[in-house]
Write an enzyme that holds these catalytic residues in place. Structure first.
Site, PDB file in Angstrom:
ATOM      1  N   ASP A  67       0.868  -1.156   0.000  1.00  0.00           N
ATOM      2  CA  ASP A  67       0.000   0.000   0.000  1.00  0.00           C
ATOM      3  C   ASP A  67       0.914   1.216   0.000  1.00  0.00           C
ATOM      4  O   ASP A  67       2.103   1.112   0.279  1.00  0.00           O
ATOM      5  CB  ASP A  67      -0.860  -0.067   1.261  1.00  0.00           C
ATOM      6  N   THR A  76      -2.158   1.333  -4.877  1.00  0.00           N
ATOM      7  CA  THR A  76      -2.639   2.442  -4.077  1.00  0.00           C
ATOM      8  C   THR A  76      -3.951   2.949  -4.626  1.00  0.00           C
ATOM      9  O   THR A  76      -4.263   2.788  -5.796  1.00  0.00           O
ATOM     10  CB  THR A  76      -1.605   3.575  -4.030  1.00  0.00           C
ATOM     11  N   ARG A 121      -5.210   4.196  -8.063  1.00  0.00           N
ATOM     12  CA  ARG A 121      -6.669   4.255  -8.042  1.00  0.00           C
ATOM     13  C   ARG A 121      -7.284   2.872  -8.008  1.00  0.00           C
ATOM     14  O   ARG A 121      -8.263   2.587  -8.662  1.00  0.00           O
ATOM     15  CB  ARG A 121      -7.195   4.985  -9.279  1.00  0.00           C
ATOM     16  N   LYS A 155      -6.981  -4.708  -5.450  1.00  0.00           N
ATOM     17  CA  LYS A 155      -5.706  -5.022  -4.818  1.00  0.00           C
ATOM     18  C   LYS A 155      -5.599  -6.513  -4.567  1.00  0.00           C
ATOM     19  O   LYS A 155      -4.595  -7.145  -4.893  1.00  0.00           O
ATOM     20  CB  LYS A 155      -5.590  -4.276  -3.485  1.00  0.00           C
ATOM     21  N   ASP A 163      -1.668  -0.839   5.751  1.00  0.00           N
ATOM     22  CA  ASP A 163      -1.972  -0.389   7.098  1.00  0.00           C
ATOM     23  C   ASP A 163      -3.452  -0.125   7.329  1.00  0.00           C
ATOM     24  O   ASP A 163      -3.872   0.045   8.454  1.00  0.00           O
ATOM     25  CB  ASP A 163      -1.201   0.890   7.420  1.00  0.00           C
ATOM     26  N   ASP A 177      -6.628  -2.410   2.854  1.00  0.00           N
ATOM     27  CA  ASP A 177      -5.595  -3.378   2.499  1.00  0.00           C
ATOM     28  C   ASP A 177      -5.895  -4.769   3.035  1.00  0.00           C
ATOM     29  O   ASP A 177      -5.150  -5.700   2.783  1.00  0.00           O
ATOM     30  CB  ASP A 177      -4.244  -2.928   3.060  1.00  0.00           C
TER      31      ASP A 177
END
Lengths: 1570, 365
Positions: A421, A888, A1010, A1016, A1036, A1040
């Site tokens: 991340d 991210t 984006r 992810k 974090d 995520d």
């Protein structure tokens, strides 16, 4: 209402209730009914209707004393291995096939089971202890007899109790909120322990109790609550409360306070317990730890399978052998072939079958029963050591690295891909306001930059060094509200500190933490204002003030000043920041018009548009803002009115009532002061409380703090009103009409307020520049419009600049609405709110309707500071062969710039950007980029590609150049891939994913911007499954979590965003940089230790079992063993167990320092080099060889002698033990006293046990009856002679092989070990060589090359700019809907490029370290080739000039552009330097090296400074791609990546220099696609 | 030790814990053990480092091997097979019988001559081949408690002895297959004087079993000097001709503590084995125990081996400090030593050819 009159006595009432309750028991299964316990305190317990509910005592233990044994055994038998061993033990009880004494055969199984049981018991005990601690926490419970709240333990809390909670207390159970000290009847809670969200959430008192003026009295409570059965849905709570009057009120999740949350900002609240103990939502959500199987373990299991096969083959062989042996005797039964106990003779076939079973028992040791237990023990020890590592301890948060998954430590050493991340992981997620532009004027905030630079310096030193920052900050708890009038210190770190810990003990540590976090926080808060802007603000304020007092129209003010004021208003109010003062929550922060109106309708809005400000919002608005805060991030657009609100006719609205009409909004509260009273006119005189801003996202807070620095401070926020203090103007209250919360689709948020000065309805919008810029009203063409255009243009420029500097940009805009416009919009908005279907979409559209025709105010640049050591960590992780992908949610520009800043992307790297808006376009783009990569890197010629490969892989000469290429068919190029979320969605489609992977894996770094949390996790899953690689995800935040869960190893950063990622993770660490040691050192160690231990285990058992197997040839395959069964069974368990555990726990192949300095050693684990599949077989063969030696040397020594079975078997056991231990000695790399101790202990233990055993009982141990055997053996010289000879003969081949391997083809690890052995000063020098590489941005170059080539005779070549990143901006600026799917290959792959892009910063680092390495440079010519001698001297001079120039100003390097012609000349020089450099490194590390290709291959096939851009027209048109070749861009640009990490640099001179235009196209070539 | 080692490593850049931390925090202790910095010896196996070990091993092993070989060669050993498989063999007739309980004793005599005199005590072994005394079920088929003189076990033999535990309800003493198959040939040795007279060589049956076996492990039941009474109610093993209490006339060598029996009960490790039968004590220093010359071995042939194609031998051997004649160990030592030496040479070559770079890496200055 709760206080309705009641005449009945309590007892009567109570019994009535109880009856009703009994009637309802049938309904119990659907709902739960909660009564007040106070009504029943006198009655017997069984009358209490709440008696069926779980009490608040929690018990997370699995076992009780009674249930432990059966339950634990049952659980253990779920493991297949245990069942197998028990089966074997039980097989021994079958007489025909028993091999050992059945009781004895049970011993190992029992031992293993009991070890596990003891471990479980210990864990359970720990849980019990923590339960006890929690159960004995205190809380205040209302006691009827004492008529007050008394301290009770948590476990004594029961459903139906009234509990009182104070600020910062933790909720002991799920509590329905009945009363709050807060005037709004709100309670703020922090739910970090539940969902990880650290922003404060508001909870509301149950509606019926809202208007309670006096203190809530539990004894008068008569209502009955009916609600859902306990469930684990945190986001849902439904029920209703029935008052004794019969009135019913609904209960929602906003009324429920959940166990584990912490009360914040609220002095006191009272509630009734609804769910307690295990029925609380928090406990129901509590899942146990996950079980993951590591790669090594999977591999091991395969080999365990092989062992089973070997076992079966051996058994089968023996069985057949036995059958044949029996058969050869035929009917002549020999005397030694004993009949079965019944006296019958068995047929050979039957005997063979029985023997098969017997052999399984005899050979059971081959399946190592102790392996599983040993591995577990070793892993626990490894986890212990990881916990104990000082370098993984974060002083600031007082937290260790936590290993939450105990069984995958060795996976850490095998990672190949890291998915990270960005925000909060690479960056600190501490937003610092850096600069802003208002009305086209840039305020660079130099002083602020300097301040930040100072912070950075200070952070490095100790706390005491900066009393000016840390010291002046008073403790949060000790600050009284009337202190520090002169200086306003805004504190947010107290909440931050809570976020970090999130644990129960946080209260205790709060003080420690506030001390520790004192550093970073002022960095975020104390913004040094730009003097120019400050003046303007003051000016604007005074002018406004003046105008207001003189009742002049504000429109006559200079537009710049109004813009500035508006800009700060927007910064202050366009957010969801909650204000509080530390000690007295919401104390004096409010300036509220107490007006309650239960229902909010259109009329209310209309009312509020009347000149008087007497009306105010209702509670619904607060509940809605509450909703909004809790639903942030989803597409839920929230606005004020609740569902109950009705839409009145528009015509009513069109005729607003006069001012007098307002008075009818009767309120019990005295008429509130008018606006004038809000403003006391003396800004400095009022009490300066220490305010804390609690924001949902750190950048909101940063903006508010920034505004605060300009004396525009947010002093209070209510659901319907925001109070801001301005210079000269004093406090102004803005009526908050609507808040259109942030969502990721709109990428903006808006507030609709009524401006207190102009009385206009004003919309302030804050959002991403890309969207806001599109919504700006196109400026008219007149002169005023010209100014607007200029402002727009300038702002865009500055925005680009900010983005280029890695700042997060936000645009601020406003819009003034007429009342009519507003009314029209409002009507439809309310329609949308009350719509039943598609409400969210309608609200979204409604928001879109509002946010149009904006007037641009300005833009801000916020820096998300990189965490300490991130670039270094990334550099070394990359050197370790890890592919790092950043996933991210941030926008492309920001992400790219952060990527540059943390050295993820290299300025000289080409960047492929994939932005497409359709599936087809994505397909074409992927195809094209794949083609491009092939053309560029693969097909051109093989040599350059290999050279690149070498270049990549051989930073240190001993890192095997072939390893990465052999394991991966794709070469990793110096390419970066940037892909945005939308394209990613297409690329992840099953038809394209292969291509996407093909492109992505050939790139050195991949950046997905984006991307949604789901994407992810899809990316991680794709890479993991398709590429069959080990993946690590680190993050974090809550977004995520899915990624963390999908990856092989999930790492959570226990940083700013709460505990959710940590909860989902396998490892939780305080900082990103800890990853380096965790992976490179602990991962490597854990992996190599465990791999070696597993291999050793297989070897050991095979070796031992093979001894018995060989014996079968000499005992008629009868299943006899010459090794006493006691030795046989305890050999693994006792005699040979400890040394391998010690080695498996403590062995270090390479020291921690070397592992970190030479990350290349990590590839050892990535390629599974310690435990390759063939190694199992090599070990097996070695085991068989050794057992042959151990068997046949005693065999021939005793053949045809009078030796008896066990007098012969005992030496064999001894020999096997000695051989096995010596084998371990060969494989042990570090010998500590523990190793010596354990080995000697093992030997001593064996002899002691043997001597005792052989002396204990002459007739007990049938059948071996080994009385006095060992004693006799010890008296025989032959025994000693065997003990010396056999291990030597058995281990000679391995020892010899190891020696040859060490000399002829040493592994990188071995070279690392050799490095370890060097004297410390020499080692440090060699390592400093590699540190040069690690610190430099050209990390993958051999040392010197970068500095030398730069400092050589062609400094002119170092023009400042590279055109790389420019290309990106050129098209990402386009709004998404108009975006051409385009692929841009940025420049920078070329070797020659490197010379040009070196920036003075790089030189600085290089030059400073260069001095260390100068001695080696001098040595260069000796070892180098002929060409190297000149290069070496040049290197020295180069280094010297590097030092000189590095110290100088960067401007000196902005020389005239040099013509491209001499480049080839220069590059040959480079090659020469390379060769000398390489010979140097090879000479250092003494490994056969690639060296020569560097000499022979000119690395100049790379095009010089070029940028290739593939542009695709939108789908439909003929598809063509344009390769635009840009020659050297003459425009001097600074490489962007240095901006964020170098705050000392003059922040503005770069800005003045660079122009954000696209690079000029000197030549372009068109190619046609398809 | 730990502390000092830590201080030694302090220079490596590990910052010491700030003193005076009054707050109890979770900071790990900075000890060598917890930080995995225990002082350690880190051997690196390369040709250069391993080389001495190989040479040293070679140089030590070869002399040992030579010594062992010489020792073994000095042992006199004579072996004679009396199975009688060939029709020419003296014992052929006797060997044709399969039965254990041949009532008619069969004797045969074998002549042999010793070329060298046997100087020291001569151990007389009988050897059996193809006799799987190490068969799993055979090995187990005994009752140690019974042999240890336990009255209970005498009356109720362990079920391990099955099916040789009872004979017609009467417990067998000693029970089990091992005892049942006890070697029962009688061997006598005669020296044929050159003048033709046969002189019987005195054979000592004392001390042929382990002292601990004779005195600890094996005991007659009930400490009853009258063995017949002690074994009252037991049956002899099926294959035996005499009950256990009639094995010898000597009180000290009768019953369970009969040394022949004890020796037999120590089951051999391998299918070809020898067991000590008698010892020929050296009379005086002047004459050898067995002078060279002709000898006659008289065998009372009882033990059938034809069923498993076994061989029966008699071995006469002197022994040395390292036991009987066995040249293997000496050869093994010499071989291993030579191989080590050879590998050492190979490593030396490797070290010279390839190791020089290593050294330069070690000494960059």
């Amino acid at each position: 209402m709760a206080r309705e009159k009641t005449t009945e006595t309590e007892v009567v009432k109570g019994s009535k209730e109880a009856k009703r309750q009994r009637k309802k028991t049938k309904k119990e299964y659907k709902t739960r009914t909660v009564h007040s316990n106070l009504l029943y305190y006198r009655t017997k317990a069984e009358d209490n209707p709440n008696r069926h509910y779980a009490d608040n005592k929690i018990k997370t233990t699995k076992y009780t004393l009674l249930s432990f044994l059966p339950k634990n055994l049952f659980e253990q038998f779920h493991r297949f291995a245990n069942v197998y061993f028990v089966f074997i033990a039980l097989l021994n009880f079958v007489p025909v096939c028993n091999a050992f004494q059945p009781e004895l055969a049970l011993a190992p199984v029992v031992f293993i089971l009991s070890v596990t049981a003891i471990k479980d018991l210990w864990e359970d005990y720990r849980r019990h202890r923590s339960d006890k601690e929690i159960n004995h926490m205190d809380c205040l419970v209302y006691s009827r007899p004492e008529r007050q709240y008394l301290e009770r333990f948590w476990k004594e809390v029961r459903v139906g109790d009234f509990i009182r909670l104070r600020c910062n207390e933790i909720l002991p159970a799920d509590v329905l909120l009945l009363s709050s000290s807060d005037p709004d009847r709100l309670v703020h809670i922090e739910t970090a322990t539940l969902d990880g969200e650290t922003n404060l959430k508001q909870r509301q008192v149950v509606r019926s109790f809202l208007d309670l003026d006096c203190e809530f009295d539990p004894s008068k409570y008569r209502s009955v609550i009916e609600c859902e059965k306990p469930n684990n849905d945190l986001a849902r709570f439904r029920g209703y409360i029935t008052h004794s009057s019969g009135r019913r009120d609904g209960l929602y999740k906003d009324n429920l306070l959940l166990r584990g949350c912490t009360i914040r900002n609220t002095e006191e609240c009272v509630g009734i317990v609804i769910y307690a103990g295990h029925e609380t939502k928090a406990m129901l959500n509590n899942n146990g730890p996950r079980y993951k199987r590591s790669k090594l373990e999977r591999q091991m299991n395969v080999d365990v399978g092989w062992c089973v096969i070997i076992l079966l083959v051996m058994c089968l062989f023996s069985a057949i052998g036995h059958g044949l042996w029996m058969y050869q005797y035929g009917e002549k039964r020999p005397v030694f072939d004993v009949l079965s106990p019944e006296g019958t003779h068995m047929s050979p076939v039957l005997s063979a079958i029985y023997l098969f079973l017997t052999m399984i028992i005899v050979f059971q040791v081959l399946i190592p029963i102790s392996l599983f237990v040993s591995i577990e023990i070793v892993k626990i020890c490894q986890v212990y050591f990881i916990h104990q590592d000082l370098e993984l301890y974060d002083e600031e948060t007082d937290s260790h690295l936590q290993c939450r998954a105990l069984n995958i430590t060795e996976d850490l050493g095998q990672m190949q891909y890291i998915f990270s991340d960005k925000t909060g992981t690479l960056t600190e997620n501490k937003m610092v306001f850096r600069r802003c532009t208002v009305a086209g004027v840039e305020y660079s905030h130099d002083a602020n930059a300097r301040r930040l630079a100072m912070y950075q310096d200070v952070v490095d030193s100790e706390e005491e060094d900066c009393p000016s920052h840390g010291g002046t900050l008073p403790r949060r708890d000790s600050v009284t509200s009337h202190q520090s009038a002169a200086k306003v210190v805004l504190r947010s770190q107290s909440t931050k500190s809570h976020r970090r810990t999130g644990s129960r003990a946080e209260a205790k540590r709060a003080s420690i933490l506030s001390k520790h976090t004192a550093f970073s926080s002022p960095m975020e808060k104390d913004i040094t204002p730009d003097p120019q802007l400050l003046d303007k603000v003051n000016d604007g304020g005074s002018q406004m003030d003046f105008k207001r007092f003189h009742s002049q129209s504000l429109s006559q003010m200079p537009s710049e000043l109004t813009d500035i004021i508006d800009f700060f208003i927007a910064l202050t109010i366009c957010n969801t920041v909650v204000v509080s003062s530390p000690n007295q929550p919401r104390h004096k922060v409010r300036m509220r018009f107490e007006l309650k109106s239960p229902v909010k309708t259109i009329e209310d809005f209309i009312k509020r548009f009347t000149p008087s400000r007497l009306t105010s919002s209702s509670n619904n608005s607060s509940s809605s803002s509450l909703n909004r805060s809790s639903n942030r991030g989803c597409s839920h657009l929230l606005t004020s009115p609740s569902a109950e609100s009705t839409l009145t006719k528009l015509d009513e609205e069109r005729h607003p009532r006069g001012p007098g009409g307002l008075e009818q909004a009767s309120s019990p509260v005295p008429a509130p002061p008018t606006l004038g009273t809000c403003y006391d006119g003396k800004p400095g005189s009022q009490e300066e409380v220490e305010l804390r801003y609690e924001a949902e996202s750190p950048d909101e807070a940063a903006l508010v703090y920034a505004a605060r620095a300009y004396k525009c401070s947010l002093v209070g926020r209510l659901p319907d009103q925001v109070t801001v203090e301005f210079p000269h103007l004093g406090r102004l209250s803005f009526e908050l009409l609507h808040t259109l919360g942030f969502d990721s689709n709109r990428k903006r948020m808006s507030v609709v307020v009524r401006h207190p000065l102009t009385d206009q309805i004003t919309v302030y919008t804050k959002g991403a520049d890309s969207v806001i810029m599109d919504l700006i009203t196109p400026p008219p063409t007149d002169s005023k419009g010209k100014r607007h255009r200029r402002i727009l243009y300038k702002t865009q420029n500055y925005l680009n600049r900010y983005a280029a500097d890695g700042l997060r940009t936000l645009c601020i805009a406003k819009k003034v609405m007429s009342k009519e416009e507003y009314a029209v919009w409002l009507r439809r908005h309310l329609e949308a709110e009350t719509a039943i279907q598609g409400r969210e979409d309608l609200l979204f559209e409604s928001a879109l309707r509002l946010e149009t025709n904006l007037h641009l105010l300005g833009a801000t640049g916020i820096e998300d500071r990189l965490q300490d050591g991130v670039p270094e960590t990334i550099a070394s992780l990359r050197k370790a062969g890890l592919q790092i992908w950043v996933l991210t949610g941030d926008k492309q520009e920001t992400a790219i710039n952060i990527a540059y800043a943390c050295k993820l992307l290299d300025p000289e790297e080409e960047i492929i950007t994939l932005n497409a808006d359709s599936q087809d376009a994505t397909a074409v783009l992927l195809e094209e980029s794949l083609h491009y990569i092939q053309v560029k890197f693969l097909c051109s010629s093989s040599d350059p590609s290999r050279a690149f490969q070498n270049d990549y892989a051989s930073v240190y000469s001993f890192s095997p150049p072939a390893s990465s290429s052999s394991s991966q068919p794709f070469l990793v190029h110096r390419l970066g891939l940037v892909i945005d979320g939308r394209t990613l969605a297409y690329a992840l489609d099953s038809s394209l994913e292969e291509k996407f992977l093909a492109v992505a894996r050939s790139c050195r770094s991949v950046l997905c911007c984006r991307s949604t949390p789901l994407q992810k996790s899809m990316v991680v899953k794709l890479v993991r499954n398709k590429l069959k690689v080990m993946t690590l995800a680190i993050g974090d935040g809550a977004n995520d979590v899915s990624m963390i869960q999908v990856a092989d190893v999930g790492v959570g950063i226990s940083g700013q965003e709460g505990m959710q990622a940590v909860m989902a993770s396998d490892f939780a660490m305080p900082r990103f940089r800890n990853l380096q040691k965790l992976l490179l050192v602990h991962g490597h160690w854990c992996y190599s230790r465990l791999a070696n231990m597993i291999l050793y285990f297989f070897y050991k058992n095979a070796m031992f079992v093979a001894l018995i197997f060989w014996y079968q040839f000499h005992c008629g395959f009868s299943g006899s063993a010459m090794i006493d069964q006691w030795y046989l069974i305890f050999f693994n368990l006792m005699f040979s167990a400890f040394p391998q555990l010690i080695t498996g726990t403590l062995d270090k192949d390479v020291s921690s320092e070397t592992l970190q300095e030479l990350p290349q050693l990590y590839m050892n684990g990535q390629n599974s080099e310690e435990y390759k599949p063939y190694m199992f077989w090599v070990n097996m063969i070695d085991a068989f060889y050794q057992s042959l030696v151990c068997f046949f040397i005693p065999y021939f020594a005793y053949v045809d002698s009078d030796v008896d079975l066990f007098t012969w078997g005992t030496p064999i056991t001894t020999l096997a033990l000695l051989t096995i231990l010596t084998h371990l000695g060969i494989e042990t790399k570090t010998w500590t006293w523990l190793n010596w101790l354990s080995i000697s202990f093992s030997v001593c233990l064996f002899f002691t046990v043997a001597l005792c055993y052989n002396a204990s009982c002459p007739s007990c141990f049938s059948p071996s009856s080994p009385y006095w055997t060992m004693q006799t053996l010890l008296g025989e010289p032959l025994f000693y002679l065997l003990c010396v000879l056999t291990p030597v003969a058995a281990l000679m081949p391995r020892y010899f092989y190891r020696a040859c391997q060490g000399s002829l083809f040493p592994s990188p690890v071995q070279v690392g070990r050799q490095l370890d052995q060097l004297p410390s000063d020499i080692r440090r020098n060699i390592l400093s060589l590699s540190r040069v590489q690690a610190g430099s941005p050209l990390d993958l170059r051999p040392p010197f090359l970068s500095s030398l080539s730069f400092a050589g005779p062609f400094p002119k070549g170092c023009s400042h700019g590279v055109a790389t990143s420019q290309n990106q901006y050129s098209f990402t600026k386009r709004p998404p809907d108009r975006l051409d799917p385009s692929l841009s290959g940025g420049v920078a792959g070329g070797l020659t490029e490197k010379k040009r892009c070196l920036d003075e910063e790089d030189q600085y680092t290089l030059a400073s370290t260069e001095t260390d390495t100068l001695p080696y440079t001098k040595e260069g010519p000796r070892a180098g080739t002929g060409g190297g001698s000149g290069a070496g001297t040049r290197g020295v001079t180069g280094a010297g000039s590097g030092v000189r120039l590095g110290a100088g100003d960067g401007e000196t390097w902005t020389g005239p552009d040099d013509p491209p012609a001499p480049l080839t000349q220069d590059c040959q020089d480079v090659t020469l330097l390379d060769s000398s450099d390489l010979s140097l490194s090879s000479w250092i590390t003494s490994t056969p090296l690639l060296g020569t290709p560097w000499l022979t291959t000119p690395l100049l096939t790379m095009p010089q400074s070029e940028s290739i851009q593939l542009t695709l027209p939108p789908a439909g048109r003929d598809q063509s791609a344009a390769y635009r070749r840009n020659c050297d861009d003459p425009t001097p640009h600074r490489p962007p990546e240095h901006r964020p990490i170098l705050p000392t640099e003059g922040a503005d001179h770069a800005h003045n220099q660079a122009t954000p235009t696209c690079p000029k196209e000197h030549s372009s070539l068109q190619t046609t696609l398809l | 030790m730990m502390a000092s080692s830590y201080n030694a490593k302090e220079e490596d850049g590990h910052v010491a814990v700030p003193v005076g931390g009054t707050i109890k925090n979770k900071k790990p202790d900075n000890t060598a053990f917890k930080q995995q910095r225990l002082p350690a010896w880190q051997p690196i196996l390369t040709a250069g480092t391993v080389l001495p070990a190989f040479f040293v091993i070679g140089l030590i092993f070869i002399p040992i091997g030579i010594g062992l070989y010489v020792t073994s060669n000095n042992i006199r050993e004579f072996e004679i097979d009396y199975t009688g498989t060939d029709i020419d063999d003296p014992c052929f007739n006797c060997s044709q019988s399969f039965s254990w309980n041949n009532t008619r004793p069969c004797t045969c005599a074998l002549d042999f001559s010793l070329d060298h005199p046997f100087e020291s005590n001569v151990f007389m072994y009988y050897g059996l081949s193809n006799f799987y005394q190490n068969h799993r079920r055979y090995v187990k088929s005994r009752d140690d408690s019974q042999l240890n003189g336990d009255i209970n076990s005498l009356k109720n033999p362990s079920k391990e002895c099955e099916p040789y535990a009872r004979n017609e309800k009467a417990p067998i003493a000693p029970c089990g297959a091992i005892a049942n198959s006890m070697f029962n040939d009688t061997l006598d040795l005669y020296y044929v004087h050159p003048n033709g007279t046969r002189i019987q060589i005195p054979l000592s049956k004392k001390d042929i079993a382990w002292w601990t076996d004779k005195h600890v492990k094996f005991r007659n039941p009930g400490n009853n000097p009258n063995l017949t009474a002690a074994f009252q109610g037991t049956s002899k093993p099926i294959n035996w001709r005499r009950p256990v209490y009639e094995l010898d006339t000597d009180e000290e060598n009768n019953g369970f503590i009969n040394e022949d029996f004890i020796v037999w009960m120590r089951t051999a490790a391998l299918p070809t084995f020898r067991k000590l039968y008698r010892i020929i004590q050296k009379k005086n220093n002047m004459t050898p125990t067995l002078p060279r010359g002709n000898y006659t071995l008289e065998v009372s042939y009882n033990y059938p081996v034809r069923s498993f194609e076994g061989r029966k031998r008699v071995i006469l051997s002197t022994i040395s400090w390292m036991g009987g004649k066995n040249p293997f160990l000496g050869i093994a030592y010499i071989t291993v030593g030579s191989v080590c030496f050879f590998l050492g040479v190979v490593l030396l070559i490797i070290h010279h050819k390839y190791g020089s770079r290593n050294n330069s890496a070690d000494i960059p200055n």
